[in-house]
Design an enzyme around this catalytic site. Structure first.
Site, PDB file in Angstrom:
ATOM      1  N   SER A 124       0.831  -1.202   0.000  1.00  0.00           N
ATOM      2  CA  SER A 124       0.000   0.000   0.000  1.00  0.00           C
ATOM      3  C   SER A 124       0.865   1.251   0.000  1.00  0.00           C
ATOM      4  O   SER A 124       1.938   1.270   0.590  1.00  0.00           O
ATOM      5  CB  SER A 124      -0.933   0.041   1.196  1.00  0.00           C
ATOM      6  OG  SER A 124      -1.687   1.246   1.167  1.00  0.00           O
ATOM      7  N   LYS A 150      -4.380  -6.768   3.337  1.00  0.00           N
ATOM      8  CA  LYS A 150      -4.368  -5.606   2.425  1.00  0.00           C
ATOM      9  C   LYS A 150      -5.802  -5.251   2.011  1.00  0.00           C
ATOM     10  O   LYS A 150      -6.171  -4.072   1.926  1.00  0.00           O
ATOM     11  CB  LYS A 150      -3.519  -5.914   1.190  1.00  0.00           C
ATOM     12  CG  LYS A 150      -3.621  -4.882   0.050  1.00  0.00           C
ATOM     13  CD  LYS A 150      -3.132  -3.510   0.484  1.00  0.00           C
ATOM     14  CE  LYS A 150      -2.874  -2.506  -0.619  1.00  0.00           C
ATOM     15  NZ  LYS A 150      -3.744  -2.385  -1.724  1.00  0.00           N
ATOM     16  N   HIS A 167      -7.351  -3.473   4.849  1.00  0.00           N
ATOM     17  CA  HIS A 167      -6.772  -2.124   4.865  1.00  0.00           C
ATOM     18  C   HIS A 167      -7.564  -1.220   3.922  1.00  0.00           C
ATOM     19  O   HIS A 167      -7.948  -0.108   4.272  1.00  0.00           O
ATOM     20  CB  HIS A 167      -5.294  -2.159   4.443  1.00  0.00           C
ATOM     21  CG  HIS A 167      -4.739  -0.815   4.054  1.00  0.00           C
ATOM     22  ND1 HIS A 167      -4.997  -0.241   2.824  1.00  0.00           N
ATOM     23  CD2 HIS A 167      -3.987   0.074   4.734  1.00  0.00           C
ATOM     24  CE1 HIS A 167      -4.417   0.951   2.772  1.00  0.00           C
ATOM     25  NE2 HIS A 167      -3.797   1.166   3.913  1.00  0.00           N
ATOM     26  N   ASN A 168      -7.815  -1.702   2.721  1.00  0.00           N
ATOM     27  CA  ASN A 168      -8.533  -0.888   1.752  1.00  0.00           C
ATOM     28  C   ASN A 168      -9.976  -0.641   2.182  1.00  0.00           C
ATOM     29  O   ASN A 168     -10.516   0.440   1.953  1.00  0.00           O
ATOM     30  CB  ASN A 168      -8.490  -1.533   0.367  1.00  0.00           C
ATOM     31  CG  ASN A 168      -7.125  -1.401  -0.272  1.00  0.00           C
ATOM     32  OD1 ASN A 168      -6.106  -1.309   0.419  1.00  0.00           O
ATOM     33  ND2 ASN A 168      -7.072  -1.388  -1.588  1.00  0.00           N
ATOM     34  N   GLU A 227      -9.846   2.016   4.575  1.00  0.00           N
ATOM     35  CA  GLU A 227      -9.559   3.250   3.812  1.00  0.00           C
ATOM     36  C   GLU A 227     -10.869   3.834   3.237  1.00  0.00           C
ATOM     37  O   GLU A 227     -11.107   5.037   3.325  1.00  0.00           O
ATOM     38  CB  GLU A 227      -8.567   2.890   2.697  1.00  0.00           C
ATOM     39  CG  GLU A 227      -8.296   3.952   1.667  1.00  0.00           C
ATOM     40  CD  GLU A 227      -7.442   3.374   0.516  1.00  0.00           C
ATOM     41  OE1 GLU A 227      -6.460   2.650   0.774  1.00  0.00           O
ATOM     42  OE2 GLU A 227      -7.777   3.640  -0.652  1.00  0.00           O
TER      43      GLU A 227
HETATM   44  P1  NBP Z   1      -1.166  -2.383 -14.142  1.00  0.00           P
HETATM   45  O1  NBP Z   1      -2.099  -3.000 -13.185  1.00  0.00           O
HETATM   46  O2  NBP Z   1      -1.690  -1.331 -15.040  1.00  0.00           O
HETATM   47  O3  NBP Z   1      -0.500  -3.541 -15.027  1.00  0.00           O
HETATM   48  C1  NBP Z   1       0.362  -3.236 -16.079  1.00  0.00           C
HETATM   49  C2  NBP Z   1       1.477  -4.231 -16.162  1.00  0.00           C
HETATM   50  O4  NBP Z   1       0.966  -5.559 -16.331  1.00  0.00           O
HETATM   51  C3  NBP Z   1       2.389  -3.961 -17.346  1.00  0.00           C
HETATM   52  O5  NBP Z   1       3.706  -4.224 -16.959  1.00  0.00           O
HETATM   53  C4  NBP Z   1       1.894  -4.975 -18.376  1.00  0.00           C
HETATM   54  O6  NBP Z   1       2.866  -5.305 -19.334  1.00  0.00           O
HETATM   55  C5  NBP Z   1       1.628  -6.143 -17.475  1.00  0.00           C
HETATM   56  N1  NBP Z   1       0.810  -7.215 -18.070  1.00  0.00           N
HETATM   57  C6  NBP Z   1      -0.513  -7.256 -18.374  1.00  0.00           C
HETATM   58 BR1  NBP Z   1      -1.654  -5.869 -18.158  1.00  0.00          BR
HETATM   59  N2  NBP Z   1      -0.903  -8.419 -18.883  1.00  0.00           N
HETATM   60  C7  NBP Z   1       0.196  -9.177 -18.941  1.00  0.00           C
HETATM   61  C8  NBP Z   1       0.442 -10.501 -19.384  1.00  0.00           C
HETATM   62  N3  NBP Z   1      -0.544 -11.275 -19.816  1.00  0.00           N
HETATM   63  N4  NBP Z   1       1.705 -10.966 -19.293  1.00  0.00           N
HETATM   64  C9  NBP Z   1       2.698 -10.189 -18.841  1.00  0.00           C
HETATM   65  N5  NBP Z   1       2.517  -8.918 -18.382  1.00  0.00           N
HETATM   66  C10 NBP Z   1       1.288  -8.427 -18.430  1.00  0.00           C
HETATM   67  O7  NBP Z   1       0.131  -1.787 -13.364  1.00  0.00           O
HETATM   68  P2  NBP Z   1       0.269  -1.002 -11.990  1.00  0.00           P
HETATM   69  O8  NBP Z   1      -0.730   0.109 -11.865  1.00  0.00           O
HETATM   70  O9  NBP Z   1       1.695  -0.706 -11.855  1.00  0.00           O
HETATM   71  O10 NBP Z   1      -0.132  -2.089 -10.894  1.00  0.00           O
HETATM   72  C11 NBP Z   1       0.557  -3.319 -10.758  1.00  0.00           C
HETATM   73  C12 NBP Z   1      -0.115  -4.136  -9.677  1.00  0.00           C
HETATM   74  O11 NBP Z   1      -0.019  -3.430  -8.448  1.00  0.00           O
HETATM   75  C13 NBP Z   1      -1.607  -4.352  -9.909  1.00  0.00           C
HETATM   76  O12 NBP Z   1      -1.963  -5.632  -9.475  1.00  0.00           O
HETATM   77  C14 NBP Z   1      -2.260  -3.308  -9.039  1.00  0.00           C
HETATM   78  O13 NBP Z   1      -3.553  -3.685  -8.621  1.00  0.00           O
HETATM   79  C15 NBP Z   1      -1.294  -3.267  -7.873  1.00  0.00           C
HETATM   80  N6  NBP Z   1      -1.283  -2.028  -7.104  1.00  0.00           N
HETATM   81  C16 NBP Z   1      -1.385  -0.826  -7.717  1.00  0.00           C
HETATM   82  C17 NBP Z   1      -1.357   0.343  -6.966  1.00  0.00           C
HETATM   83  C18 NBP Z   1      -1.437   1.671  -7.644  1.00  0.00           C
HETATM   84  O14 NBP Z   1      -1.499   2.693  -6.912  1.00  0.00           O
HETATM   85  N7  NBP Z   1      -1.426   1.749  -8.960  1.00  0.00           N
HETATM   86  C19 NBP Z   1      -1.199   0.275  -5.584  1.00  0.00           C
HETATM   87  C20 NBP Z   1      -1.065  -0.957  -4.983  1.00  0.00           C
HETATM   88  C21 NBP Z   1      -1.118  -2.100  -5.747  1.00  0.00           C
HETATM   89  P3  NBP Z   1       2.960  -4.477 -20.719  1.00  0.00           P
HETATM   90  O15 NBP Z   1       3.770  -3.258 -20.403  1.00  0.00           O
HETATM   91  O16 NBP Z   1       3.647  -5.390 -21.638  1.00  0.00           O
HETATM   92  O17 NBP Z   1       1.545  -4.135 -21.121  1.00  0.00           O
END
Ligand code: NBP
Length: 477
Positions: A128, A183, A186-187, A190
């Site tokens: 988080s 987690k 937590h959400n 939140e």
């Molecule tokens: P995203 O959730 O937007 O995912 C994008 C990533 O997933 C890219 O690297 C993409 O690769 C890859 N990907 C996908 Br989509 N399908 C794929 C596949 N079939 N094989 C391989 N790679 C694949 O990214 P994020 O916002 O950085 O979040 C990452 C994780 O962290 C998520 O589970 C999210 O729920 C969690 N999270 C996010 C936050 C936040 O604030 N954003 C906070 C806490 C947790 P590509 O570049 O080749 O498309």
């Protein structure tokens, strides 16, 4: 060179997490399905530390020292399974896969079981703090085997946020899905925190008659007291922001429809299954969904009800003080409900979660970080078997002090027609728990009447049924 840890999935979260590892002196292998992102990361941030760019899955696995530690930061759901299936066949006994995405804990349990059978440790990890947290120190909630934590824990402790007493905001939550479960809750908390803050804002606006800028000042003041927290801090920032295009308060030009990604909903769904009353969290989820029903809201606009008549001067200021009490008391209830759900999950899945440790790791890095969590930790440290946070003497005494104002605020809200589902649910929960008799007795009577569902008596052991359609005599069943 071989890397100490690997990160695959280099969108905002993965990229920042990889940089965090590198900035803390670890050599980090980086990989992304679309290889251009890997190259970009190294070009832009390569100077920050020791990165090993891997173009292919095989290169990535080969770049890692054994036992391998590889973090998956891809979209939760099917993409996570797809990535696990790409890597697992290339891994060896004792290697550790860390899923840092927002997985549902049931998926984590399934993945952990499956990979354990293949000799691979799977650590479902709640992270988080958003992208800033990932870079500068998130709150980390890993679930998995003791062995995996022994290998991973020190690294996570290094990259995690630190609380005010310098303690790292990470703990080994427990086995399999426990980290993602925590987690999730937590959400949920939140969501409740945000809803309660939103209601406090609306009351200050409609009943106290304050402007957004004035309310921002109120939140700034509150942030120097017992409500001090990240969410109160950013509330003041959002409320004092002025829209550049119109010159209006920003909060007045944003569409009043709150969206959600699903973790709050999961918290409530699970609570329903576990039979845990998380009414405040549920109201927060429902409040977001209600806000999005624009057609329904449009059709309901003419319904009868009072219009709020704003107070002024010292009356308004006195009311604002009461709102602080109501907000604080309702917040204690939200956390009480959230921790109850964690305790119930822990019992259901045999996780043996240390509730005080969870409060402790939420003190820094995460969205609900707050000074207040130190006190929750102290409550559980003093009494690990505390039946409820409301049973803690300090919290009970604070609510005793706040309850008069809490009730007054709800009185004003109801008579002036300002919706306060979160405050009201919290107070009803509190009054229900402290009640000596609940109308559940009548409910049981009705159930026995229409369905012969039986009831227990206050004065004798056993199950009873009244012959409602007959002579209304009672039989023991
Ligand atoms: P995203 O959730 O937007 O995912 C994008 C990533 O997933 C890219 O690297 C993409 O690769 C890859 N990907 C996908 Br989509 N399908 C794929 C596949 N079939 N094989 C391989 N790679 C694949 O990214 P994020 O916002 O950085 O979040 C990452 C994780 O962290 C998520 O589970 C999210 O729920 C969690 N999270 C996010 C936050 C936040 O604030 N954003 C906070 C806490 C947790 P590509 O570049 O080749 O498309």
């Amino acid at each position: 060179t071989s890397a100490q840890i690997g990160v695959t999935g280099l969108a905002v979260m993965g990229r920042n997490l990889a940089r965090n590892f590198a900035r803390n002196g670890y050599s980090v292998a980086v990989h992304n399905r679309t290889a251009s992102k890997t190259r970009e990361l190294v070009e832009e941030f390569g100077h920050e530390g020791d990165f090993v760019a891997a173009e292919s899955v095989a290169d990535f696995v080969a770049a890692l020292e054994r036992p391998r530690r590889l973090v998956i930061m891809v979209k939760a759901g099917d993409p996570t399974d797809a990535v696990i299936e790409e890597f697992a066949p290339l891994l060896e006994d004792g290697d550790v896969i860390i899923d840092g995405g927002n997985a549902h804990f049931a998926d984590t349990r399934r993945r952990e079981r499956d990979l354990r059978e293949r000799g691979i440790h799977f650590v479902g990890t709640g992270i988080s703090g958003g992208e800033e947290g990932a870079l500068h120190g998130p709150s980390i909630m890993p679930g998995g085997s003791d062995e995996s934590y022994a290998s991973l824990g020190p690294m996570l402790e290094k990259i995690s946020a630190k609380a005010a007493d310098d303690a790292p905001c990470v703990t080994h939550v427990g086995p399999d899905g426990s980290g993602h479960f925590v987690k999730m809750v937590h959400n949920g908390i939140e969501y409740a925190d945000m809803q309660l803050i939103a209601e406090a804002y609306q009351l200050l606006r409609d009943v106290a008659g304050y402007s957004p800028a004035q309310i921002a000042e109120v939140f700034r003041t509150w942030n120097t007291g017992r409500l001090e927290s990240y969410l109160i801090e950013i509330t003041a920032e959002v409320l004092s922001h002025v829209d550049a295009a119109t010159g209006e308060p920003f909060v007045d030009v944003v569409a009043d429809q709150a969206e959600q990604k699903g973790t709050g909903r999961w918290t409530v769904q699970l609570a329903l299954e576990l039979g845990v009353p998380v009414s405040g969290i549920a109201e927060a989820v429902f409040a977001r969904s209600l806000s999005g029903h624009t057609a329904l809201r449009e059709a309901s606009r003419g319904l009868a009800g009072p219009t709020a008549r704003p107070l002024s001067g010292t009356d308004a200021d006195a009311f604002a003080d009461q709102v602080e009490q109501a907000l604080y008391a309702s917040k204690i209830v939200s956390y009480t409900q959230g921790f109850h759900e964690i305790a119930a999950g822990s019992a259901e899945y045999d996780w043996n979660i240390d509730l005080g440790a969870i409060a402790s790791i939420w003190r820094g890095g995460c969205i609900i970080r707050a000074a207040f969590l130190d006190r929750i930790r102290a409550a559980y440290d003093a009494r690990p078997d505390l039946p409820s946070l409301l049973s803690d003497e300090t919290f009970a005494a604070e609510i005793a002090d706040a309850q008069h104002d809490w009730r007054s605020v709800l009185g004003a809200a109801t008579s002036q027609g300002v919706p306060t589902p979160g405050f009201a649910a919290a107070l009803s929960y509190y009054d229900s728990l402290r009640a000596t008799r609940l109308p559940a007795a009548l409910t049981q009577g009705q159930r026995d009447y229409f369905g012969a569902h039986t009831y227990r008596r206050t004065d004798r052991e056993g199950s009873f049924h009244t012959l409602w359609a007959g002579d209304r005599s009672e039989v023991q069943v």
